[in-house]
Write a protein that holds these residues in place. Structure first.
Motif, mmCIF file in Angstrom:
data_model
loop_
_atom_site.group_PDB
_atom_site.id
_atom_site.type_symbol
_atom_site.label_atom_id
_atom_site.label_comp_id
_atom_site.label_asym_id
_atom_site.label_seq_id
_atom_site.Cartn_x
_atom_site.Cartn_y
_atom_site.Cartn_z
ATOM 1 N N ASP A 28 25.687 70.043 35.534
ATOM 2 C CA ASP A 28 26.025 68.493 36.004
ATOM 3 C C ASP A 28 25.784 68.079 34.974
ATOM 4 O OD1 ASP A 28 25.267 65.982 37.367
ATOM 5 O OD2 ASP A 28 24.420 66.515 38.494
ATOM 6 N N LEU A 29 27.099 66.725 34.309
ATOM 7 C CA LEU A 29 26.711 65.993 33.107
ATOM 8 C C LEU A 29 26.865 64.508 33.754
ATOM 9 C CD1 LEU A 29 29.260 67.735 30.805
ATOM 10 C CD2 LEU A 29 26.969 67.448 30.509
ATOM 11 N N GLU A 30 26.472 64.202 34.951
ATOM 12 C CA GLU A 30 26.920 63.032 36.020
ATOM 13 C C GLU A 30 26.066 62.006 34.912
ATOM 14 O OE1 GLU A 30 29.003 61.706 38.573
ATOM 15 O OE2 GLU A 30 30.053 62.961 37.399
ATOM 16 N N ASP A 31 25.236 62.621 34.681
ATOM 17 C CA ASP A 31 24.298 61.077 33.544
ATOM 18 C C ASP A 31 24.402 61.353 32.235
ATOM 19 O OD1 ASP A 31 23.092 60.586 35.834
ATOM 20 O OD2 ASP A 31 21.217 61.506 36.008
ATOM 21 N N VAL A 32 25.097 62.145 32.015
ATOM 22 C CA VAL A 32 25.708 61.666 30.547
ATOM 23 C C VAL A 32 26.275 60.562 30.471
ATOM 24 C CG1 VAL A 32 26.757 62.799 28.869
ATOM 25 C CG2 VAL A 32 25.231 64.285 30.045
ATOM 26 N N ASN A 80 32.680 60.483 35.029
ATOM 27 C CA ASN A 80 33.280 59.679 33.676
ATOM 28 C C ASN A 80 34.244 60.427 32.673
ATOM 29 O OD1 ASN A 80 32.879 58.797 30.895
ATOM 30 N ND2 ASN A 80 30.764 58.922 31.039
ATOM 31 N N GLU A 81 34.957 58.999 32.694
ATOM 32 C CA GLU A 81 36.110 58.741 32.697
ATOM 33 C C GLU A 81 36.533 58.701 31.304
ATOM 34 O OE1 GLU A 81 39.212 58.792 34.283
ATOM 35 O OE2 GLU A 81 37.918 59.101 35.837
ATOM 36 N N VAL A 122 36.034 71.289 36.507
ATOM 37 C CA VAL A 122 35.180 70.032 36.814
ATOM 38 C C VAL A 122 35.526 69.343 37.864
ATOM 39 C CG1 VAL A 122 35.112 67.480 35.502
ATOM 40 C CG2 VAL A 122 36.420 69.326 33.916
ATOM 41 N N HIS A 123 34.553 69.523 38.437
ATOM 42 C CA HIS A 123 34.104 68.865 39.950
ATOM 43 C C HIS A 123 33.481 67.312 40.097
ATOM 44 C CE1 HIS A 123 35.231 73.188 40.937
ATOM 45 N NE2 HIS A 123 34.394 73.284 40.068
ATOM 46 N N ALA A 124 33.974 66.841 40.868
ATOM 47 C CA ALA A 124 33.421 65.074 41.441
ATOM 48 C C ALA A 124 31.845 65.309 41.718
ATOM 49 C CB ALA A 124 33.998 64.566 42.078
#
Length: 77
Positions: A2-6, A37-38, A55-57
Motif C-alpha cells: 500500500d503506497l497510498e500515503d507515499v 498518486n499520479e 497496480v490497484h486503486a
C-alpha cells in the motif's frame, strides 16, 4: 504493498520494490501495489514497473484481484 500515503519514491524505493518482488516470486508468491498518486504512477510507467507489478486503486481492489486468480503480468524482474 500500500503506497497510498507515499508522496515520493526514488530509485532506492523502486529498487526495494523490485528486490521484494524477486524474493516473493522465488517463493511462488505475488505482489501488488496500491497507488493513486499520479507522480508515482507516471514513474512506474516510465520505468516499466507497471508492466511487472499490478497496480490497484485500493486495497480492496487488490484483494479482489488476488482472490479472483488474476495473476501478475508474465514478466520476470
Amino acid at each position: 504493498m500500500d503506497l497510498e500515503d507515499v508522496g515520493f519514491i526514488d530509485s532506492t524505493g523502486l529498487g526495494v520494490l523490485v528486490g521484494r518482488l524477486k524474493v516473493v516470486r522465488k517463493a511462488d508468491g505475488w505482489l501488488s501495489v496500491v497507488c493513486t498518486n499520479e507522480r508515482i504512477l507516471r514513474l512506474f510507467a516510465i520505468t516499466g514497473l507497471d508492466q511487472v507489478l499490478p497496480v490497484h486503486a485500493s486495497v480492496d481492489a487488490a484483494v479482489v484481484a488476488a482472490g479472483s486468480g488474476m495473476s501478475e503480468p508474465d514478466v520476470h524482474a
